[in-house]
Design a protein around this motif. Sequence first.
Motif, PDB file in Angstrom:
ATOM      1  N   ALA A  90       1.557   2.530  10.770  1.00 11.62           N
ATOM      2  CA  ALA A  90       1.793   1.025  11.180  1.00 11.62           C
ATOM      3  C   ALA A  90       0.502   0.209  11.605  1.00 11.62           C
ATOM      4  CB  ALA A  90       2.898   1.003  12.455  1.00 11.62           C
ATOM      5  N   GLN A  91      -0.412   0.961  12.245  1.00 11.05           N
ATOM      6  CA  GLN A  91      -1.669   0.194  12.755  1.00 11.05           C
ATOM      7  C   GLN A  91      -2.487  -0.004  11.702  1.00 11.05           C
ATOM      8  OE1 GLN A  91      -2.574  -0.524  15.878  1.00 11.05           O
ATOM      9  NE2 GLN A  91      -0.736   0.134  16.950  1.00 11.05           N
ATOM     10  N   ILE A  92      -2.735   1.071  10.806  1.00 12.67           N
ATOM     11  CA  ILE A  92      -3.449   0.607   9.709  1.00 12.67           C
ATOM     12  C   ILE A  92      -2.856  -0.598   8.670  1.00 12.67           C
ATOM     13  CG2 ILE A  92      -4.115   1.546   7.216  1.00 12.67           C
ATOM     14  CD1 ILE A  92      -4.298   4.201   8.467  1.00 12.67           C
ATOM     15  N   LEU A  93      -1.454  -0.754   8.599  1.00 14.84           N
ATOM     16  CA  LEU A  93      -0.891  -1.882   8.000  1.00 14.84           C
ATOM     17  C   LEU A  93      -1.169  -3.193   8.726  1.00 14.84           C
ATOM     18  CD1 LEU A  93       2.501  -0.621   6.973  1.00 14.84           C
ATOM     19  CD2 LEU A  93       0.699  -1.067   5.549  1.00 14.84           C
ATOM     20  N   LYS A  94      -1.132  -3.207  10.189  1.00 14.89           N
ATOM     21  CA  LYS A  94      -1.645  -4.264  10.917  1.00 14.89           C
ATOM     22  C   LYS A  94      -3.134  -4.789  10.687  1.00 14.89           C
ATOM     23  CE  LYS A  94       1.648  -3.522  14.694  1.00 14.89           C
ATOM     24  NZ  LYS A  94       1.742  -3.146  16.103  1.00 14.89           N
ATOM     25  N   LYS A  95      -4.058  -3.785  10.865  1.00 18.34           N
ATOM     26  CA  LYS A  95      -5.161  -3.988  10.459  1.00 18.34           C
ATOM     27  C   LYS A  95      -5.709  -4.424   9.117  1.00 18.34           C
ATOM     28  CE  LYS A  95      -7.047  -0.294  13.481  1.00 18.34           C
ATOM     29  NZ  LYS A  95      -7.915   0.948  13.642  1.00 18.34           N
ATOM     30  N   GLN A  96      -4.843  -4.015   8.147  1.00 13.55           N
ATOM     31  CA  GLN A  96      -4.892  -4.623   6.901  1.00 13.55           C
ATOM     32  C   GLN A  96      -4.706  -6.056   6.645  1.00 13.55           C
ATOM     33  OE1 GLN A  96      -6.671  -3.129   4.075  1.00 13.55           O
ATOM     34  NE2 GLN A  96      -7.025  -1.338   5.313  1.00 13.55           N
ATOM     35  N   VAL A  97      -3.473  -6.422   7.411  1.00 14.72           N
ATOM     36  CA  VAL A  97      -2.776  -7.750   7.363  1.00 14.72           C
ATOM     37  C   VAL A  97      -3.872  -8.583   8.259  1.00 14.72           C
ATOM     38  CG1 VAL A  97      -1.022  -9.242   8.332  1.00 14.72           C
ATOM     39  CG2 VAL A  97      -0.392  -7.235   7.326  1.00 14.72           C
ATOM     40  N   TYR A  98      -4.601  -8.155   9.131  1.00  9.95           N
ATOM     41  CA  TYR A  98      -5.470  -8.852  10.006  1.00  9.95           C
ATOM     42  C   TYR A  98      -6.637  -9.010   9.099  1.00  9.95           C
ATOM     43  CZ  TYR A  98      -8.958 -10.446  13.456  1.00  9.95           C
ATOM     44  OH  TYR A  98      -9.907 -10.878  13.866  1.00  9.95           O
ATOM     45  N   HIS A  99      -7.323  -8.260   8.480  1.00  7.51           N
ATOM     46  CA  HIS A  99      -8.531  -8.358   7.353  1.00  7.51           C
ATOM     47  C   HIS A  99      -8.181  -9.398   6.455  1.00  7.51           C
ATOM     48  CE1 HIS A  99     -10.803  -5.673   9.744  1.00  7.51           C
ATOM     49  NE2 HIS A  99      -9.953  -4.520   9.455  1.00  7.51           N
ATOM     50  N   ASN A 100      -6.942  -9.303   5.735  1.00  5.18           N
ATOM     51  CA  ASN A 100      -6.509 -10.167   4.685  1.00  5.18           C
ATOM     52  C   ASN A 100      -5.740 -11.375   4.921  1.00  5.18           C
ATOM     53  OD1 ASN A 100      -7.621  -8.046   2.975  1.00  5.18           O
ATOM     54  ND2 ASN A 100      -5.616  -6.946   2.918  1.00  5.18           N
ATOM     55  N   TYR A 101      -5.829 -11.725   6.299  1.00  5.80           N
ATOM     56  CA  TYR A 101      -5.162 -13.006   6.690  1.00  5.80           C
ATOM     57  C   TYR A 101      -5.606 -14.292   6.000  1.00  5.80           C
ATOM     58  CZ  TYR A 101      -2.756 -16.024   9.888  1.00  5.80           C
ATOM     59  OH  TYR A 101      -1.774 -16.920  10.245  1.00  5.80           O
ATOM     60  N   MET A 154       0.776  -1.256   0.101  1.00  6.13           N
ATOM     61  CA  MET A 154       0.084  -0.031  -0.011  1.00  6.13           C
ATOM     62  C   MET A 154       0.966   1.276  -0.004  1.00  6.13           C
ATOM     63  SD  MET A 154      -2.788   1.172   2.810  1.00  6.13           S
ATOM     64  CE  MET A 154      -3.959  -0.343   2.478  1.00  6.13           C
ATOM     65  N   ALA A 155       0.543   2.064  -0.840  1.00  6.98           N
ATOM     66  CA  ALA A 155       1.484   3.295  -0.859  1.00  6.98           C
ATOM     67  C   ALA A 155       1.221   4.590  -0.101  1.00  6.98           C
ATOM     68  CB  ALA A 155       1.299   3.963  -2.343  1.00  6.98           C
ATOM     69  N   MET A 156       1.952   5.268   0.117  1.00  6.05           N
ATOM     70  CA  MET A 156       1.620   6.340   1.326  1.00  6.05           C
ATOM     71  C   MET A 156       0.524   7.076   1.068  1.00  6.05           C
ATOM     72  SD  MET A 156       2.588   7.334   4.257  1.00  6.05           S
ATOM     73  CE  MET A 156       4.255   6.518   4.555  1.00  6.05           C
ATOM     74  N   THR A 157       0.220   7.449  -0.266  1.00  8.60           N
ATOM     75  CA  THR A 157      -0.821   8.361  -0.556  1.00  8.60           C
ATOM     76  C   THR A 157      -2.017   7.826  -0.253  1.00  8.60           C
ATOM     77  OG1 THR A 157      -0.627   7.281  -2.931  1.00  8.60           O
ATOM     78  CG2 THR A 157       0.720   9.344  -2.595  1.00  8.60           C
ATOM     79  N   ASP A 158      -1.977   6.241  -0.430  1.00  9.40           N
ATOM     80  CA  ASP A 158      -3.376   5.588  -0.317  1.00  9.40           C
ATOM     81  C   ASP A 158      -3.697   5.492   1.547  1.00  9.40           C
ATOM     82  OD1 ASP A 158      -3.769   4.790  -2.864  1.00  9.40           O
ATOM     83  OD2 ASP A 158      -2.766   3.080  -2.457  1.00  9.40           O
ATOM     84  N   ARG A 159      -2.580   5.463   2.197  1.00  6.98           N
ATOM     85  CA  ARG A 159      -2.651   5.604   3.824  1.00  6.98           C
ATOM     86  C   ARG A 159      -3.110   6.810   4.192  1.00  6.98           C
ATOM     87  NH1 ARG A 159       3.213   3.340   4.035  1.00  6.98           N
ATOM     88  NH2 ARG A 159       3.135   1.527   3.079  1.00  6.98           N
ATOM     89  N   SER A 160      -2.627   8.013   3.298  1.00 12.08           N
ATOM     90  CA  SER A 160      -3.122   9.638   3.768  1.00 12.08           C
ATOM     91  C   SER A 160      -4.617   9.551   3.990  1.00 12.08           C
ATOM     92  CB  SER A 160      -2.366  10.508   2.888  1.00 12.08           C
ATOM     93  OG  SER A 160      -2.881  10.156   1.692  1.00 12.08           O
ATOM     94  N   LYS A 161      -5.366   8.879   3.263  1.00 11.39           N
ATOM     95  CA  LYS A 161      -6.838   8.713   3.240  1.00 11.39           C
ATOM     96  C   LYS A 161      -7.504   8.526   4.352  1.00 11.39           C
ATOM     97  CE  LYS A 161      -7.116   8.184  -2.005  1.00 11.39           C
ATOM     98  NZ  LYS A 161      -7.547   7.457  -3.003  1.00 11.39           N
ATOM     99  N   ALA A 162      -6.705   7.344   5.037  1.00 11.97           N
ATOM    100  CA  ALA A 162      -7.250   6.849   6.275  1.00 11.97           C
ATOM    101  C   ALA A 162      -6.685   7.557   7.568  1.00 11.97           C
ATOM    102  CB  ALA A 162      -7.022   5.338   6.217  1.00 11.97           C
TER     103      ALA A 162
END
Length: 708
Positions: free
Chosen positions: A60-71, A1-9
Amino acid sequence: MAMTDRSKALPKMSTSLAKTLGHRNFDPEKFANSISAQSDGDKDLQENRQRIQALGDETAQILKKQVYHNYQQFIDTAKEISFLEGEMFQLNHILTEQKHLMEQMTSMFASKGSDDLAKDDGAKQQADKEQEQRKVMSALHSKLDGCANILEVPERFLVHDGDVVELDTDSFSPMGKIHLFLFNDCVMVTTWVPARRGSTVAGKYKFQVLWEFDTVAVVNARDVGQKKVPAKTVKNAFKVLMFPDARMFQCENAKEKREWLEIMDATKRDFLNQKDKKADPPTLPVPISPLNAYNPFAELEVPSSPDHAVADNSSTQDERLHVDWLQEMPEDLDVYIAQRNFEQAVDLIGKTKTFLADIPDSPAKSEVETKLINRCDQLVEVLSRELRTSPDRSLRGGPRVVRRPVLLLIKLQEISKACDLFLTNRSSAMAYAVRQLRTEGSLSLYISKLCKVFFSNLEETAREFRQAFDKLQGCYSSFVVWSCQEISGFVDIFSQQVFGRNAEITEVAECVQNAQAHCSKLHGLGLDLNFQLNNLLMPSILSVLTGHKQKIIDATKLRNSEEVWKPSNMVTPQATEKLIDDMFRLGVKDFENYCYDGCYVRLTGSTIAFTRAIVSHVDSAVKMLLREIEIHILAGIVDIMRSYTEFTAGSIRSESGRQEKAKLIRENAAFVADSLMPLLEAKIQKKIHQSPRQFSRLRKEFIKEISS
């Protein structure tokens, strides 16, 4: 996930900062210099640092949530990759077969269209080729040590050779440099001959081992790469499988590996085809009568001797042994085992055994049976290794994890081995589960977890054993013996924790009752281990109750020596109410009748302490009561009670001249005889389903003494 996509969240952070950091051409040095130039002091730098750090934390929190959702998607993808890998391996095998088939068809059509001159040229080339092969074999005599007799086989010639690196099959670590010689009927493994000072001699090799093509299978080894662990990186490798071991070799590049696999596969096929042709019996010409030698219309005379009939019958049986699937059976079994298609391997073995059962004994049949036995032994060894895997894997999946290899071993008639390996695997899994428990916290909590883990695993093992060995009644004796051994190991751990740390008698009784309750749940499966459990716990239970009895008697004697026979003053009504509640929980329902004036009790402190001690002892003894030690436990309770009654009766006689003290002593004695002793007798009678004679006799004697 790019940083520009993370900035939306990231609604809490600056969007401009997120876009700046997520830009494709972002330069950290320029960004740091611009912040330094714009800031007025350390305070601005600290604020910028906090902003960037907060942005990083939220990212980092968003990445962890994404990993959890896509596990689950990660797991599904890994399964798909594994499935595709197996299909690619099978596809590669099919393409290799088709390639050789096309080569054979091409050579067949080319040979049909050739003329006599081409045949002569081919014969000349074949002669030159054989001459060259003989020269190569003679040159190998000077290069190889310890294999002169191997090189002197007349029809053996060199096909290919080269250097490879041998790898350990478990850790993939290099073991040394190897030189492989591929002959038309075997594979030779050699090592470099070391010189006196440790260096190697160029072109000089020492014989190590020779593998016939009948006993080996060459399979591709997939590439394994771990950047963090360089020792685990494996590329350009292939495996040579031979019963019961396997060896892995690594080539210098992919081209060399592909060359080795293709040449070895083609050479093995040529060798098997030539061997099948040699195994076919030669067709003898039928003798023709001299009278009909020049008669074109005469029929051929076939001798009708018994020997000729037997030969025809043997020839017919040999033809049955040369069906395509039976000839490819050894190689198919090697492929099935390498690809872990164990069910197909077992089905093919069963099909082959059924087919060979209808064929009379012959050398060709013996040869096929030998190959089949070798592959069966290899499959049994692989399935046995499946049951010897790490216990944590079996624990996570339960006994169902080992169901597949157990059922396959049973189909292969390896019933005893399947039973032993299954029970050994479950022992390791149960021991691993017990080791994972932490001993911190209260004793009763740990014992509760221990009993739950042990007996639940034992119950699952019993269910799985019944399902796997349902029709094999002879294996149940092994399971019963194994269960008794596991119970013995459980009692060792249980006794070390419960009886070896001077725990309270009530806590010990609770732990024993917990273990007995869990063990009783196995009755539904037809497994009664309570006798075994109680028999192992009996000495420790008797020792604990005897020790606690002696402690109560000693404490009672000490309090009796200091007894002044005065009513107990609880100081406050609240303390009196608390004492009444405590006695009510112990079972003394009429304790309130002995209280007066809000905070006084017409019982001495020693009587109250004795009541608490003996009720606790009886409750614990009833929970741990066993038929074998019932007499000893009841005798201990009577001894405790007698230590109090004898002292009280003596005090009545000695204080008979003091009416107030004598009255108080009789009230204490009446409480014990009318309230406490009936309560204890009822608790014991409820457990043993009969009145305790010794205890009843003691109560009657005590009532008689205090009444006189």
